[in-house]
Design an enzyme around this catalytic site. Sequence first.
Site, PDB file in Angstrom:
ATOM      1  N   SER A 749      39.758  38.339  33.511  1.00 23.57           N
ATOM      2  CA  SER A 749      39.296  37.851  32.217  1.00 23.57           C
ATOM      3  C   SER A 749      40.424  37.047  31.559  1.00 23.57           C
ATOM      4  CB  SER A 749      38.810  39.021  31.348  1.00 23.57           C
ATOM      5  OG  SER A 749      38.066  38.565  30.245  1.00 23.57           O
ATOM      6  N   ASP A 827      28.058  36.667  35.956  1.00 19.56           N
ATOM      7  CA  ASP A 827      28.855  36.899  34.743  1.00 19.56           C
ATOM      8  C   ASP A 827      28.172  36.251  33.541  1.00 19.56           C
ATOM      9  OD1 ASP A 827      30.834  37.090  32.776  1.00 19.56           O
ATOM     10  OD2 ASP A 827      32.451  36.876  34.225  1.00 19.56           O
ATOM     11  N   HIS A 859      30.502  40.360  34.436  1.00 18.85           N
ATOM     12  CA  HIS A 859      31.911  40.157  34.087  1.00 18.85           C
ATOM     13  C   HIS A 859      32.785  41.290  34.618  1.00 18.85           C
ATOM     14  CE1 HIS A 859      35.190  38.253  32.067  1.00 18.85           C
ATOM     15  NE2 HIS A 859      35.431  39.295  31.291  1.00 18.85           N
TER      16      HIS A 859
END
Length: 892
Positions: A749, A827, A859
Site C-alpha cells: 500500500s 483491489d 487490497h
Amino acid sequence: MKIPSGRCNMAAAMETEQLGVEIFETAECEEGNGESQDRPKLEPFYVERYSWSQLKKLLADTRKYHGYMMAKAPHDFMFVKRTDPDGPHSDRVYYLAMSGENRENTLFYSEIPKTINRAAVLMLSWKPLLDLFQATLDYGMYSREEELLRERKRIGTVGIAAYDYHPGSGTFLFQAGSGIYHIKDGGPHGFTQQPLRPNLVETSCPNIRMDPKLCPADPDWIAFIHSNDIWISNLVTREERRITYVHNELANMEEDPRSAGVATFVLQEEFDRYSGYWWCPQAERTPSGGKILRILYEENDESEVEIIHVTSPMLETRRADSFRYPKTGTANPKVTFKMSEIVVDAAGGIIDVIDKELVQPFEILFEGVEYIARAGWTPEGKHAWSILLDRSQTHLQIVLISPELFIPVEDDAMDRQRLIESVPDSVTPLIIYEETTDIWINIHDIFHVFPQTHEDEIEFIFASECKTGFRHLYKITSILKESKYKRSSGGLPAPSDFKCPIKEEITITSGEWEVLGRHGSNIWVDEARKLVYFEGTKDSPLEHHLYVTSYANPGEVVRLTDRGYSHSCCLSRHCDFFISKYSNQKNPHCVSLYKLSSPEDDPVHKTKEFWATILDSAGPLPDYTPPEIFSFESTTGFTLYGMLYKPHDLQPGKKYPTVLFIYGGPQVQLVNNRFKGVKYFRLNTLASLGYVVVVIDNRGSCHRGLKFEGAFKYKMGQIEIDDQVEGLQYLASQYDFIDLDRVGIHGWSYGGYLSLMALMQRSDIFRVAIAGAPVTLWIFYDTGYTERYMGHPDQNEQGYYLGSVAMQAEKFPSEPNRLLLLHGFLDENVHFAHTSILLSFLVRAGKPYDLQIYPQERHSIRVPESGEHYELHLLHYLQENLGSRIAALKVI
C-alpha cells in the site's frame, strides 16, 4: 560518529516498574565497529539458495506456532454487573475470541470473582455463550457488500465480527454468516450457565442484511441495512418494515445512485465510520400509551461520483464489479441528514412510519461541509449531534440538531411550505464547537456529552490536536444561544449565525504526547467521581498506557498500566475493573484483569490490583528473535525510531544483505514496544535466512504530534525516503555487518508506493524494490485521503507530479531484476489501474520490471494460498536478486 562508552545507542524499550526508572537493554557493538580507518575489509555473506519447494517447506515449519498465536486473541470486552448479593461473582465479562482448533470468532464469557486468593494467580475460564449453530462461511462465500465492509474494517477472521448489547434487557444482537441472531443473558432473565442457542431474526429480505443495531429505547426493535435502505424488525412480534425507499435495486448502478443509512466508501476507508444511521436513546411517549422511536440517518446521492469497473473471470457469477469511487478533485457524494419516526402502539405494533427531511437543504444549513465524520445523540435524546468537516479537512464543527428541525417529506409544494412555516425560527442547528488548522484534522472517536443540567448549556469532553499540535482532552461548556437568523424573514443564513459562545474551556491534559482516540481507543468517564480514563503516550511514544485524571480539577495524570509493555485497555461501565491486552518486543500478548480502588478523598490516585488472567502469554516463540529498537537524531531535528532484526547466525567479519521493510505513511506506527512475532513474523523469517531487516518510522507516521505527521503536507513521496536513507546510514555507522551495497526495500500500500519512490529516487542505495499494491498516480486515488494530505490537485500540480511515480518512470533503473510489482487484481481501494498505468509508462521508457498478479485478491491478501504464495515470492525474489551469490553474479 563516536559511540559513547563503547556501546551502541540501541534500545529494546524495556522498562522496569520495580526500580522506578527507565532501563534500556543495549546491544554491545559488534567487533570492528567505530571509525577505525585500518579495519579489515569485510566479506559479503550470501544467503543459502533454496528451491521454491524448499522455501515452501521452510515457511510451513515457521507457521506452526504462528497459527496457534493468531487463534488466541480475545477482544471486544464488555462488563455486566451481577446483582446477586450472596453470589460469588461480581461481574460477568463477555468477549469475542477463537478457541482451540476452531478458527471461527464467537462469543465467550468469564465470571469475575468477588474475592481472590492473592497467593495464587487466578486464570479465568473461557465459557462459550453460544451453542454451536450453522453460520460458518468460507471467505469466498461472503456477499459483495460483506467483502467490501471486511476490507474497510481490515477483518481477516470468520465468524462473529461484532455484537450489540442492551444492558437493561440483556439482549445480544449479532450477524453471523448470512443471518442476524439474538439471545438474552443477564438483565431480568438472569445469567445462563449453559451455552445458548441463538435465535434467527427471520426476514422477507432476499439479500444480505448488514449493520444490525438494537434500539436502545426499546430492545424489542432492531434496525438493519438491506440493499442500501433501512429496515426495522420486532424481535417479539416478528413484524418487519422497510422504512426508507431511496434505492431501487436496479442492475444498472448508474441509474440507482442513492442510499440511506449507509456510510459511503470514503467515509469507511478514510474516516473509519462504518454506519450511516443512529437510533435515538430515548423514546417519546404518546397519549395513547404508545411511543415514538427515532432514527437519524444520512442519505447519499452518488449520481455525480465516478463509477469504476473491475472485470475478472475470477468473479465467477459476477463477471464485472462496479464501484462508486470519488477520485481526488472530482465530486463526492451529496449528503444530507434525514429522520425516520416510527410510531408504535402499546402492544408494540407499528402504527405509522414518518420519513422526515431537514427544513432547509443541508448545504444551506451547513455551508461548506463536505463530510459527516461522526454522528449520534445526546444522552436524553433531545438533540442529535454531528462532527462535520469541510473538503480540505482543516475546519471542524460540532453541531446539535433538534428533531424539530425535520419536517415530513412532502411532494406537494404548498403543503411543504406550510410545514416549513410551522417550524419556529428559534429551531436551528447549533454550532457548539469549531476549530481550524493549517495542517489537517485527524478525526477520532473522543466525544463525550454530559447529561444536560441547564436548558441553555451543554457540557462535553472533546479531544483536539489543533490547539497545541498534540491531541489532548478539553472539557467545554457551550451556551445554547438562539440564532440571529430568522428563517421566516427569508434570505440565507451565514455560518456564524448558528455559532454558540463558549462559556468555559478546561484543559484536562497537556504536553508533547498524545491522547489516543482511534482504532478502538476512546475515553471512559466516571461522572460520579469526575474522572476521565484514557489511553495515551505520556511515558513513551512507543508505548500505549491507560491513565486517569480529574476533569473537574485537572492536575496530575496517573498511569495505571505497567511500563515496559504497550497496552490496549477496556474499562467496566462502573470504572472499577479494567482489562489490558499487553505485550512487548520479547513477550507475546497477555490479557489480564485488574481491580481499581481509591480513597474517597483522593479519587485520582487509583490503586490497581491484579485480579486474574484471561489469556496467559504463550511464552517465547521457538526460533524467534525479537528486534532491537533504536533511535537517532535526524538532521531535520526530530528523533526517529527504528527496529533492527539481526541475522540469527551473525558471523564476525561478514556484511549482510539488508531489507528495509517500510510503510511510512500517515496514521500508522510500525516501531513500538509491541510483540511483532505474529503480524510481522516474515521479518523474523528473513533474519533467520541471513538478512538484516530494518524498519524505520519516518516523518509522517503517527503518535508523534501534528507537526511531525504534517511534515509531508502537499509533498507526499518527497521526504520519506530521505529519513529512511538517513536511518540506514546511521545504522551502518554503528554496525559494520550492514551491507549498504545490497539493500532491498519492501512494503504494501503506502509502503509499496514508497518502495517505488526509493528505487526511483535512490537507486544508488536500493538494489531491489518489491512494491505491493502501490499508489502510482495520486490523481487516481480517493478524495478524502489524497486531498487531506496533498490538497486539491488544481492547487498543487507540482506536488501531485513529484509524488506520482508513474509520471517519472524514466527515472527507474535500466537493469533487470530490480523491480517486482505485486497487486491484487480485484483491489477496490488502490485499483489495479495504478499498477497498469505504471507498467505502460515503464514500457514506454524502456524500463524492465517483474509482475505478480493475484487474481482473487482485493487490497489485502486474504485467501491463505495467496498469502503463502506472496511470502514465497518475496523470499525467492530477494534470494535470487539480492542475498545469494547468484544475485551478486547478476550485478556483474
